[in-house]
Motif scaffolding. Structure first.
Motif, PDB file in Angstrom:
ATOM      1  N   LEU A 236       0.829  -1.204   0.000  1.00  0.00           N
ATOM      2  CA  LEU A 236       0.000   0.000   0.000  1.00  0.00           C
ATOM      3  C   LEU A 236       0.864   1.255   0.000  1.00  0.00           C
ATOM      4  O   LEU A 236       0.528   2.247  -0.656  1.00  0.00           O
ATOM      5  CB  LEU A 236      -0.923  -0.004   1.224  1.00  0.00           C
ATOM      6  CG  LEU A 236      -2.061  -1.024   1.226  1.00  0.00           C
ATOM      7  CD1 LEU A 236      -2.823  -0.965   2.542  1.00  0.00           C
ATOM      8  CD2 LEU A 236      -3.009  -0.777   0.056  1.00  0.00           C
ATOM      9  N   GLU A 237       1.976   1.206   0.724  1.00  0.00           N
ATOM     10  CA  GLU A 237       2.874   2.367   0.746  1.00  0.00           C
ATOM     11  C   GLU A 237       3.471   2.618  -0.634  1.00  0.00           C
ATOM     12  O   GLU A 237       3.605   3.769  -1.065  1.00  0.00           O
ATOM     13  CB  GLU A 237       3.983   2.145   1.769  1.00  0.00           C
ATOM     14  CG  GLU A 237       4.881   3.368   1.945  1.00  0.00           C
ATOM     15  CD  GLU A 237       5.874   3.177   3.060  1.00  0.00           C
ATOM     16  OE1 GLU A 237       6.069   4.112   3.852  1.00  0.00           O
ATOM     17  OE2 GLU A 237       6.472   2.084   3.132  1.00  0.00           O
ATOM     18  N   LYS A 238       3.818   1.555  -1.356  1.00  0.00           N
ATOM     19  CA  LYS A 238       4.362   1.725  -2.703  1.00  0.00           C
ATOM     20  C   LYS A 238       3.322   2.294  -3.658  1.00  0.00           C
ATOM     21  O   LYS A 238       3.647   3.025  -4.593  1.00  0.00           O
ATOM     22  CB  LYS A 238       4.868   0.380  -3.231  1.00  0.00           C
ATOM     23  CG  LYS A 238       6.122  -0.127  -2.526  1.00  0.00           C
ATOM     24  CD  LYS A 238       6.572  -1.459  -3.102  1.00  0.00           C
ATOM     25  CE  LYS A 238       7.824  -1.953  -2.389  1.00  0.00           C
ATOM     26  NZ  LYS A 238       8.280  -3.275  -2.917  1.00  0.00           N
ATOM     27  N   ILE A 239       2.036   1.965  -3.422  1.00  0.00           N
ATOM     28  CA  ILE A 239       0.971   2.445  -4.291  1.00  0.00           C
ATOM     29  C   ILE A 239       0.622   3.891  -3.993  1.00  0.00           C
ATOM     30  O   ILE A 239       0.519   4.724  -4.909  1.00  0.00           O
ATOM     31  CB  ILE A 239      -0.264   1.545  -4.156  1.00  0.00           C
ATOM     32  CG1 ILE A 239       0.037   0.133  -4.659  1.00  0.00           C
ATOM     33  CG2 ILE A 239      -1.463   2.143  -4.924  1.00  0.00           C
ATOM     34  CD1 ILE A 239      -1.077  -0.864  -4.408  1.00  0.00           C
ATOM     35  N   PHE A 240       0.452   4.231  -2.697  1.00  0.00           N
ATOM     36  CA  PHE A 240      -0.057   5.551  -2.328  1.00  0.00           C
ATOM     37  C   PHE A 240       1.045   6.557  -1.986  1.00  0.00           C
ATOM     38  O   PHE A 240       0.742   7.748  -1.866  1.00  0.00           O
ATOM     39  CB  PHE A 240      -1.002   5.415  -1.129  1.00  0.00           C
ATOM     40  CG  PHE A 240      -2.267   4.692  -1.443  1.00  0.00           C
ATOM     41  CD1 PHE A 240      -3.261   5.297  -2.206  1.00  0.00           C
ATOM     42  CD2 PHE A 240      -2.483   3.397  -0.984  1.00  0.00           C
ATOM     43  CE1 PHE A 240      -4.442   4.628  -2.490  1.00  0.00           C
ATOM     44  CE2 PHE A 240      -3.661   2.716  -1.278  1.00  0.00           C
ATOM     45  CZ  PHE A 240      -4.637   3.336  -2.039  1.00  0.00           C
ATOM     46  N   CYS A 241       2.246   6.089  -1.837  1.00  0.00           N
ATOM     47  CA  CYS A 241       3.351   7.009  -1.484  1.00  0.00           C
ATOM     48  C   CYS A 241       4.489   6.874  -2.489  1.00  0.00           C
ATOM     49  O   CYS A 241       5.659   6.739  -2.123  1.00  0.00           O
ATOM     50  CB  CYS A 241       3.846   6.722  -0.062  1.00  0.00           C
ATOM     51  SG  CYS A 241       2.567   6.768   1.194  1.00  0.00           S
TER      52      CYS A 241
END
Length: 245
Positions: A236-241
């Motif tokens: 999720l961090e790679k997707i949203f950040c």
């Protein structure tokens, strides 16, 4: 990425080596070897463990998703609007220090012994940290960033989309990571009351039946579940950040 994977593998190798040495030292059913445990998992996972594992995974994911959505909204509102912060901060400061596990009897009285009460306990224990992290992340955004966007005619939605959400997401996901271990611990505790499903029930039931190989198998599966959830948060961090790369 390769170096990171290598560190993980080295850590796992050391852990299982220590486990194997401890098993050899104990020499009995109280501490089976990791090889015996993994062989047992392969034999009984789909017939005995999988139904409990999927139910526990569902409970944790639902609790964390609700905590993320509710905590992010409330935290952003508190950080962005001072009036909302003045209204909700006293409630937050009063309720946050209360040991949440002490509320388990209250939650079960109000919501029964079913799925809702277990998910509610996870939400109660994890949501406060998410609210505080989101609020503080919004507060730490320099005021100049708002000025530059508003000078271009941006409305409130654009400000939230381009400034607030990117500022909140890293802190929010960090709070979720910190809450993961707590939520699994709470789930283990709640699954020993009023249910015959879940990894907490499976592990304790195996212990009570002196089936130590199943007990350790359940503990290992619970650890694998936690690892899966941590990797999911990393994704999720790679997707949203993406801007952090």
């Amino acid at each position: 990425m390769i170096k990171k994977s290598g560190r993980y593998l080295l850590t796992l190798f050391l852990f299982f080596t220590i486990w194997q040495l401890a098993s050899v030292t104990v020499k009995g059913p109280l501490l089976p070897s990791p090889v015996a445990v993994f062989l047992n998992i392969g034999e009984v996972f789909f017939t005995k463990i999988a139904p409990h594992a999927f139910i526990s995974l569902y409970r944790v994911i639902m609790g964390l998703v609700i905590s993320m959505l509710f905590g992010m909204v409330v935290g952003i509102l508190m950080g962005y609007y001072e009036a909302v912060d003045r209204l909700l901060s006293p409630v937050l400061y009063f309720t946050y220090p209360v040991p949440k596990i002490a509320l388990l009897p209250v939650v079960m009285i109000l919501f029964g012994l079913g799925e809702f009460s277990k998910i509610t306990m996870i939400v109660i224990i994890t949501v406060f940290q998410i609210i505080i992290s989101a609020r503080d992340a919004v507060r730490n955004v320099p005021e100049e960033m708002y000025y530059s966007l508003r000078s271009l005619g941006a409305n409130t939605f654009a400000v939230f989309y381009h400034i607030v959400f990117p500022a909140v997401m890293p802190e929010l996901l960090t709070a979720v990571r910190l809450s993961l271990g707590t939520s699994i611990s709470v789930l283990f505790f709640t699954e020993n009351f009023g249910t015959t499903h879940g990894m907490g029930y499976f592990i304790m039931d195996s212990w009570m039946r002196v089936n130590y190989i199943d007990m350790y198998s359940g503990i290992v599966v619970l650890g694998i579940m936690g690892t899966f959830l941590f990797f999911a948060v990393d994704l999720l961090e790679k997707i949203f950040c993406r801007w952090k790369r």
